[in-house]
Design a protein around this motif. Sequence first.
Motif, PDB file in Angstrom:
ATOM      1  N   ASN A  18      15.388   1.320  -4.233  1.00 49.20           N
ATOM      2  CA  ASN A  18      16.022   2.019  -3.125  1.00 49.20           C
ATOM      3  C   ASN A  18      14.993   2.213  -2.007  1.00 49.20           C
ATOM      4  O   ASN A  18      14.138   3.091  -2.079  1.00 49.20           O
ATOM      5  N   PHE A  19      15.086   1.395  -0.973  1.00 47.10           N
ATOM      6  CA  PHE A  19      14.126   1.445   0.128  1.00 47.10           C
ATOM      7  C   PHE A  19      14.318   2.674   1.022  1.00 47.10           C
ATOM      8  O   PHE A  19      13.498   2.917   1.898  1.00 47.10           O
ATOM      9  N   SER A  20      15.367   3.439   0.797  1.00 47.38           N
ATOM     10  CA  SER A  20      15.597   4.656   1.586  1.00 47.38           C
ATOM     11  C   SER A  20      14.817   5.846   1.053  1.00 47.38           C
ATOM     12  O   SER A  20      14.650   6.835   1.754  1.00 47.38           O
TER      13      SER A  20
ATOM     14  N   GLU B 257      15.100   1.144 -13.463  1.00 50.21           N
ATOM     15  CA  GLU B 257      16.466   1.545 -13.132  1.00 50.21           C
ATOM     16  C   GLU B 257      16.770   1.114 -11.701  1.00 50.21           C
ATOM     17  O   GLU B 257      15.866   0.783 -10.928  1.00 50.21           O
ATOM     18  N   MET B 258      18.033   1.103 -11.351  1.00 51.00           N
ATOM     19  CA  MET B 258      18.470   0.608 -10.039  1.00 51.00           C
ATOM     20  C   MET B 258      17.772   1.308  -8.875  1.00 51.00           C
ATOM     21  O   MET B 258      17.411   0.679  -7.891  1.00 51.00           O
ATOM     22  N   ASP B 259      17.568   2.604  -9.000  1.00 52.43           N
ATOM     23  CA  ASP B 259      17.005   3.373  -7.891  1.00 52.43           C
ATOM     24  C   ASP B 259      15.559   2.991  -7.579  1.00 52.43           C
ATOM     25  O   ASP B 259      15.050   3.330  -6.521  1.00 52.43           O
TER      26      ASP B 259
ATOM     27  N   ALA C 287      13.439  -8.474  -3.291  1.00 52.00           N
ATOM     28  CA  ALA C 287      14.130  -8.126  -2.049  1.00 52.00           C
ATOM     29  C   ALA C 287      13.438  -8.815  -0.884  1.00 52.00           C
ATOM     30  O   ALA C 287      12.213  -8.925  -0.853  1.00 52.00           O
ATOM     31  N   VAL C 288      14.253  -9.288   0.041  1.00 50.24           N
ATOM     32  CA  VAL C 288      13.746  -9.842   1.298  1.00 50.24           C
ATOM     33  C   VAL C 288      14.428  -9.053   2.402  1.00 50.24           C
ATOM     34  O   VAL C 288      15.635  -9.154   2.586  1.00 50.24           O
ATOM     35  N   ILE C 289      13.639  -8.247   3.082  1.00 47.84           N
ATOM     36  CA  ILE C 289      14.193  -7.430   4.160  1.00 47.84           C
ATOM     37  C   ILE C 289      13.590  -7.896   5.482  1.00 47.84           C
ATOM     38  O   ILE C 289      14.284  -8.314   6.372  1.00 47.84           O
ATOM     39  N   GLY C 290      12.285  -7.805   5.580  1.00 52.07           N
ATOM     40  CA  GLY C 290      11.586  -8.409   6.695  1.00 52.07           C
ATOM     41  C   GLY C 290      11.702  -7.742   8.039  1.00 52.07           C
ATOM     42  O   GLY C 290      11.412  -8.368   9.048  1.00 52.07           O
TER      43      GLY C 290
ATOM     44  N   ILE D 188       0.822  -1.226   0.000  1.00 49.53           N
ATOM     45  CA  ILE D 188       0.000   0.000   0.000  1.00 49.53           C
ATOM     46  C   ILE D 188       0.849   1.266   0.000  1.00 49.53           C
ATOM     47  O   ILE D 188       0.343   2.339  -0.287  1.00 49.53           O
ATOM     48  N   ASN D 189       2.121   1.147   0.327  1.00 52.82           N
ATOM     49  CA  ASN D 189       3.071   2.264   0.234  1.00 52.82           C
ATOM     50  C   ASN D 189       4.257   1.799  -0.609  1.00 52.82           C
ATOM     51  O   ASN D 189       5.357   1.587  -0.103  1.00 52.82           O
ATOM     52  N   PRO D 190       4.017   1.643  -1.905  1.00 53.63           N
ATOM     53  CA  PRO D 190       5.024   1.027  -2.770  1.00 53.63           C
ATOM     54  C   PRO D 190       6.183   1.954  -3.132  1.00 53.63           C
ATOM     55  O   PRO D 190       6.072   3.175  -3.044  1.00 53.63           O
ATOM     56  N   LEU D 191       7.273   1.321  -3.557  1.00 53.08           N
ATOM     57  CA  LEU D 191       8.371   2.083  -4.143  1.00 53.08           C
ATOM     58  C   LEU D 191       7.986   2.548  -5.539  1.00 53.08           C
ATOM     59  O   LEU D 191       8.333   3.648  -5.961  1.00 53.08           O
ATOM     60  N   VAL D 192       7.264   1.683  -6.273  1.00 52.14           N
ATOM     61  CA  VAL D 192       6.726   1.990  -7.601  1.00 52.14           C
ATOM     62  C   VAL D 192       5.367   1.302  -7.706  1.00 52.14           C
ATOM     63  O   VAL D 192       5.087   0.351  -6.982  1.00 52.14           O
TER      64      VAL D 192
END
Length: 130
Positions: A106-108, A101-103, A83-86, A30-34
């Motif tokens: 970017n989870f930051s 693209e790579m960015d 990605a697996v952050i968890g 619900i709060n995606p990077l893309v």
Amino acid sequence: MASIFTKIINREIPAHIVAEDENHIAFLDINPLVIGHTLAVPKREVDYIYDLSDEEFVNLQLFAKKVAGAVKKAIPCKRIGEAVIGLEVPHTHIHLIPIKEMDDMNFSRPKLTPSQEELAEAAEKIKAAF
């Protein structure tokens, strides 16, 4: 106490579900990077992915692969990043992220805040791609 993902699995809270089988579920972040950022989750609540049994681990990856294929067909991108952050939810989950693209992974960076309509539209496109 059940994780937020278990509450989604149990249909106690709403989510934009794009795929499901007996042991797994996939839904939009619900709060995606893309737009199209999807989470693949085992239904059995396990905090750390490497605490899954070998069979559960492999089956989750195979489920995620199927979901990633549908996301790639539905959302314009070069590929699907994984990605697996968890750390944010104590329930194993794999992030499947359409990337150009790579960015894009970017989870930051700040997360998007799409409307429910935008999420519903993306979910329908992904479901139709299966």
